[in-house]
Design a protein around this motif. Structure first.
Motif, PDB file in Angstrom:
ATOM      1  N   ASP A  85       0.832  -1.208   0.000  1.00  0.00           N
ATOM      2  CA  ASP A  85       0.000   0.000   0.000  1.00  0.00           C
ATOM      3  C   ASP A  85       0.867   1.257   0.000  1.00  0.00           C
ATOM      4  O   ASP A  85       0.634   2.185  -0.774  1.00  0.00           O
ATOM      5  CB  ASP A  85      -0.945   0.027   1.205  1.00  0.00           C
ATOM      6  CG  ASP A  85      -2.094  -0.954   1.079  1.00  0.00           C
ATOM      7  OD1 ASP A  85      -2.389  -1.385  -0.063  1.00  0.00           O
ATOM      8  OD2 ASP A  85      -2.693  -1.295   2.112  1.00  0.00           O
ATOM      9  N   GLU A  86       1.869   1.292   0.868  1.00  0.00           N
ATOM     10  CA  GLU A  86       2.770   2.450   0.914  1.00  0.00           C
ATOM     11  C   GLU A  86       3.558   2.573  -0.395  1.00  0.00           C
ATOM     12  O   GLU A  86       3.745   3.679  -0.898  1.00  0.00           O
ATOM     13  CB  GLU A  86       3.751   2.333   2.072  1.00  0.00           C
ATOM     14  CG  GLU A  86       3.175   2.636   3.426  1.00  0.00           C
ATOM     15  CD  GLU A  86       4.240   2.592   4.508  1.00  0.00           C
ATOM     16  OE1 GLU A  86       5.186   3.414   4.451  1.00  0.00           O
ATOM     17  OE2 GLU A  86       4.130   1.728   5.401  1.00  0.00           O
ATOM     18  N   LEU A  87       4.016   1.452  -0.914  1.00  0.00           N
ATOM     19  CA  LEU A  87       4.775   1.476  -2.165  1.00  0.00           C
ATOM     20  C   LEU A  87       3.921   2.007  -3.314  1.00  0.00           C
ATOM     21  O   LEU A  87       4.367   2.854  -4.086  1.00  0.00           O
ATOM     22  CB  LEU A  87       5.312   0.089  -2.504  1.00  0.00           C
ATOM     23  CG  LEU A  87       6.057  -0.023  -3.840  1.00  0.00           C
ATOM     24  CD1 LEU A  87       7.270   0.907  -3.886  1.00  0.00           C
ATOM     25  CD2 LEU A  87       6.466  -1.463  -4.110  1.00  0.00           C
ATOM     26  N   PHE A  88       2.690   1.522  -3.426  1.00  0.00           N
ATOM     27  CA  PHE A  88       1.832   1.983  -4.517  1.00  0.00           C
ATOM     28  C   PHE A  88       1.507   3.467  -4.381  1.00  0.00           C
ATOM     29  O   PHE A  88       1.213   4.131  -5.373  1.00  0.00           O
ATOM     30  CB  PHE A  88       0.564   1.136  -4.608  1.00  0.00           C
ATOM     31  CG  PHE A  88       0.829  -0.281  -5.058  1.00  0.00           C
ATOM     32  CD1 PHE A  88       1.840  -0.579  -5.959  1.00  0.00           C
ATOM     33  CD2 PHE A  88       0.069  -1.319  -4.568  1.00  0.00           C
ATOM     34  CE1 PHE A  88       2.088  -1.879  -6.363  1.00  0.00           C
ATOM     35  CE2 PHE A  88       0.301  -2.628  -4.971  1.00  0.00           C
ATOM     36  CZ  PHE A  88       1.313  -2.909  -5.866  1.00  0.00           C
ATOM     37  N   GLY A  89       1.604   4.007  -3.189  1.00  0.00           N
ATOM     38  CA  GLY A  89       1.390   5.439  -2.973  1.00  0.00           C
ATOM     39  C   GLY A  89       2.476   6.307  -3.597  1.00  0.00           C
ATOM     40  O   GLY A  89       2.270   7.495  -3.823  1.00  0.00           O
ATOM     41  N   CYS A  90       3.625   5.718  -3.890  1.00  0.00           N
ATOM     42  CA  CYS A  90       4.722   6.466  -4.542  1.00  0.00           C
ATOM     43  C   CYS A  90       5.288   5.679  -5.722  1.00  0.00           C
ATOM     44  O   CYS A  90       6.444   5.853  -6.102  1.00  0.00           O
ATOM     45  CB  CYS A  90       5.817   6.807  -3.529  1.00  0.00           C
ATOM     46  SG  CYS A  90       6.562   5.399  -2.691  1.00  0.00           S
ATOM     47  N   PHE A  91       4.456   4.813  -6.295  1.00  0.00           N
ATOM     48  CA  PHE A  91       4.903   3.940  -7.386  1.00  0.00           C
ATOM     49  C   PHE A  91       5.355   4.726  -8.610  1.00  0.00           C
ATOM     50  O   PHE A  91       6.136   4.245  -9.410  1.00  0.00           O
ATOM     51  CB  PHE A  91       3.794   2.947  -7.765  1.00  0.00           C
ATOM     52  CG  PHE A  91       4.298   1.709  -8.432  1.00  0.00           C
ATOM     53  CD1 PHE A  91       5.139   0.830  -7.770  1.00  0.00           C
ATOM     54  CD2 PHE A  91       3.922   1.413  -9.736  1.00  0.00           C
ATOM     55  CE1 PHE A  91       5.610  -0.323  -8.378  1.00  0.00           C
ATOM     56  CE2 PHE A  91       4.380   0.267 -10.357  1.00  0.00           C
ATOM     57  CZ  PHE A  91       5.225  -0.606  -9.682  1.00  0.00           C
TER      58      PHE A  91
END
Length: 129
Positions: A85-91
């Motif tokens: 979730d955090e990664l996809f927020g700055c993908f």
């Protein structure tokens, strides 16, 4: 060295990877250990996911260039994260880096329970020459 990507579908293009990469007549292969957001003293970052991703990419680039290879020749890139979730927020940071270097890599994204110390993301690569 010759590279050929294999994509029987189109949906993976939006996710910044390919289904397979064939390498023919490579002069060398570099297997890069998982790179993380650590400084030159080995101190782990306590920053947010985006900051750690930026530092992790910089560290990966440094190892690749020090070895005499190019990022565009990454053929395998595994991503380990404690939070998709955090990664996809700055993908977009990841995708912009992939696009900048015209990387066409086979890739696996794995959410793990934890990484070393305070780390949130780790990138493991295979690069050819």
């Amino acid at each position: 060295m010759e590279k050929r990507t294999i994509n029987p579908w189109k949906w993976q293009n939006e996710r910044s990877y390919v289904q397979a990469v064939e390498v023919i007549k490579a002069e060398g292969t570099l297997y890069v250990s998982g790179q993380t957001a650590t400084d030159s003293y080995g101190i782990s970052s306590k920053e947010d996911m985006k900051s750690q991703l930026i530092q992790t990419i910089a560290n990966l680039e440094k190892v690749i260039h020090e070895a005499g290879y190019e990022c565009e020749n990454i053929v395998r890139l595994n991503v380990y994260t404690i939070s998709t979730d955090e990664l996809f927020g700055c993908f977009d940071v990841f995708q912009n880096w992939i696009t900048k270097h015209n990387i066409k890599q086979a890739s696996t994204l794995i959410e793990v329970k934890s990484l070393f110390d305070t780390l949130k993301i780790e990138l493991e690569a295979t690069v050819v020459k």
